[in-house]
Design a protein around this motif. Structure first.
Motif, mmCIF file in Angstrom:
data_model
loop_
_atom_site.group_PDB
_atom_site.id
_atom_site.type_symbol
_atom_site.label_atom_id
_atom_site.label_comp_id
_atom_site.label_asym_id
_atom_site.label_seq_id
_atom_site.Cartn_x
_atom_site.Cartn_y
_atom_site.Cartn_z
ATOM 1 N N LYS A 18 6.737 54.782 61.514
ATOM 2 C CA LYS A 18 7.034 54.761 62.953
ATOM 3 C C LYS A 18 7.071 56.173 63.523
ATOM 4 N N SER A 19 6.083 56.979 63.216
ATOM 5 C CA SER A 19 6.032 58.332 63.767
ATOM 6 C C SER A 19 4.910 58.417 64.785
ATOM 7 N N GLU A 20 4.806 59.588 65.396
ATOM 8 C CA GLU A 20 3.710 59.764 66.348
ATOM 9 C C GLU A 20 2.393 59.669 65.586
ATOM 10 N N SER A 21 1.326 59.339 66.289
ATOM 11 C CA SER A 21 0.082 58.972 65.615
ATOM 12 C C SER A 21 -0.484 60.059 64.715
ATOM 13 N N ALA A 22 -0.432 61.321 65.112
ATOM 14 C CA ALA A 22 -0.995 62.390 64.281
ATOM 15 C C ALA A 22 -0.223 62.528 62.974
ATOM 16 N N VAL A 23 1.097 62.464 63.052
ATOM 17 C CA VAL A 23 1.926 62.580 61.843
ATOM 18 C C VAL A 23 1.730 61.353 60.967
ATOM 19 N N ARG A 24 1.703 60.168 61.575
ATOM 20 C CA ARG A 24 1.494 58.933 60.809
ATOM 21 C C ARG A 24 0.152 58.982 60.062
ATOM 22 N N ARG A 25 -0.875 59.452 60.754
ATOM 23 C CA ARG A 25 -2.211 59.529 60.141
ATOM 24 C C ARG A 25 -2.193 60.482 58.945
ATOM 25 N N ARG A 26 -1.522 61.638 59.094
ATOM 26 C CA ARG A 26 -1.465 62.618 58.008
ATOM 27 C C ARG A 26 -0.696 62.054 56.814
ATOM 28 N N ILE A 27 0.417 61.370 57.077
ATOM 29 C CA ILE A 27 1.205 60.779 55.985
ATOM 30 C C ILE A 27 0.388 59.706 55.273
ATOM 31 N N MET A 28 -0.314 58.885 56.046
ATOM 32 C CA MET A 28 -1.137 57.833 55.431
ATOM 33 C C MET A 28 -2.309 58.426 54.648
ATOM 34 N N ASP A 29 -2.885 59.519 55.138
ATOM 35 C CA ASP A 29 -3.977 60.177 54.418
ATOM 36 C C ASP A 29 -3.523 60.703 53.061
ATOM 37 N N MET A 30 -2.251 61.041 52.949
ATOM 38 C CA MET A 30 -1.724 61.531 51.678
ATOM 39 C C MET A 30 -1.372 60.382 50.739
ATOM 40 N N GLY A 31 -1.537 59.149 51.189
ATOM 41 C CA GLY A 31 -1.337 57.995 50.324
ATOM 42 C C GLY A 31 -0.001 57.309 50.466
ATOM 43 N N LEU A 32 0.833 57.791 51.360
ATOM 44 C CA LEU A 32 2.140 57.154 51.557
ATOM 45 C C LEU A 32 1.970 56.054 52.599
ATOM 46 N N ILE A 33 1.606 54.883 52.134
ATOM 47 C CA ILE A 33 1.336 53.753 53.016
ATOM 48 C C ILE A 33 2.322 52.621 52.726
ATOM 49 N N LYS A 34 2.280 51.584 53.539
ATOM 50 C CA LYS A 34 3.174 50.434 53.370
ATOM 51 C C LYS A 34 3.023 49.862 51.971
ATOM 52 N N GLY A 35 4.142 49.626 51.312
ATOM 53 C CA GLY A 35 4.147 49.061 49.974
ATOM 54 C C GLY A 35 4.191 50.099 48.872
ATOM 55 N N THR A 36 4.087 51.380 49.201
ATOM 56 C CA THR A 36 4.122 52.435 48.190
ATOM 57 C C THR A 36 5.552 52.644 47.706
ATOM 58 N N SER A 37 5.726 52.619 46.406
ATOM 59 C CA SER A 37 7.036 52.891 45.816
ATOM 60 C C SER A 37 7.125 54.367 45.466
ATOM 61 N N PHE A 38 8.298 54.934 45.638
ATOM 62 C CA PHE A 38 8.482 56.354 45.347
ATOM 63 C C PHE A 38 9.913 56.616 44.914
ATOM 64 N N LYS A 39 10.123 57.848 44.431
ATOM 65 C CA LYS A 39 11.455 58.284 44.031
ATOM 66 C C LYS A 39 11.758 59.599 44.739
ATOM 67 N N VAL A 40 12.982 59.751 45.213
ATOM 68 C CA VAL A 40 13.402 60.995 45.849
ATOM 69 C C VAL A 40 13.795 61.972 44.748
ATOM 70 N N LEU A 41 13.104 63.109 44.695
ATOM 71 C CA LEU A 41 13.363 64.099 43.655
ATOM 72 C C LEU A 41 14.355 65.166 44.099
ATOM 73 N N ARG A 42 14.166 65.689 45.286
ATOM 74 C CA ARG A 42 15.032 66.777 45.764
ATOM 75 C C ARG A 42 15.238 66.657 47.267
#
Length: 97
Positions: A18-42
């Protein structure tokens, strides 16, 4: 829940961006899309940036970027199997159970 609210060691899954379109596009381009599981490291002392690990990648997000990522925590006790529902006991100590 937002990614920016997670603590170090938390595991979560992306539910929406739910970010502005440019930021959302950049985050999605890096592979962080709906359904992606992750772990917070730091998490930096003031919460900016936040480093996460997913799909073999390390990604640092600014706090304002992380606020636009909606997540669902996984690995919560409520999601674990309720052992009382199992027919067999978990541990057997020598004698009859």
């Amino acid at each position: 829940m937002r990614l920016s609210e997670l603590q170090v060691g938390d595991r979560a899954e992306v539910t929406a961006l739910k970010s502005e379109s440019a930021v959302r596009r950049r985050i999605m381009d890096m592979g962080l899309i709906k359904g992606t599981s992750f772990k917070v490291l730091r998490v930096a002392p003031l919460g900016d940036p936040i480093e996460i690990f997913f799909k073999g990648l390390y990604l640092a997000l600014r706090k304002n970027e992380a606020e636009g990522v909606l997540v669902r925590k996984v690995g919560e006790p409520s999601e674990l199997v309720d052992h009382q529902e199992l027919d067999e006991p978990l541990l057997k100590f020598g004698g009859r159970v």
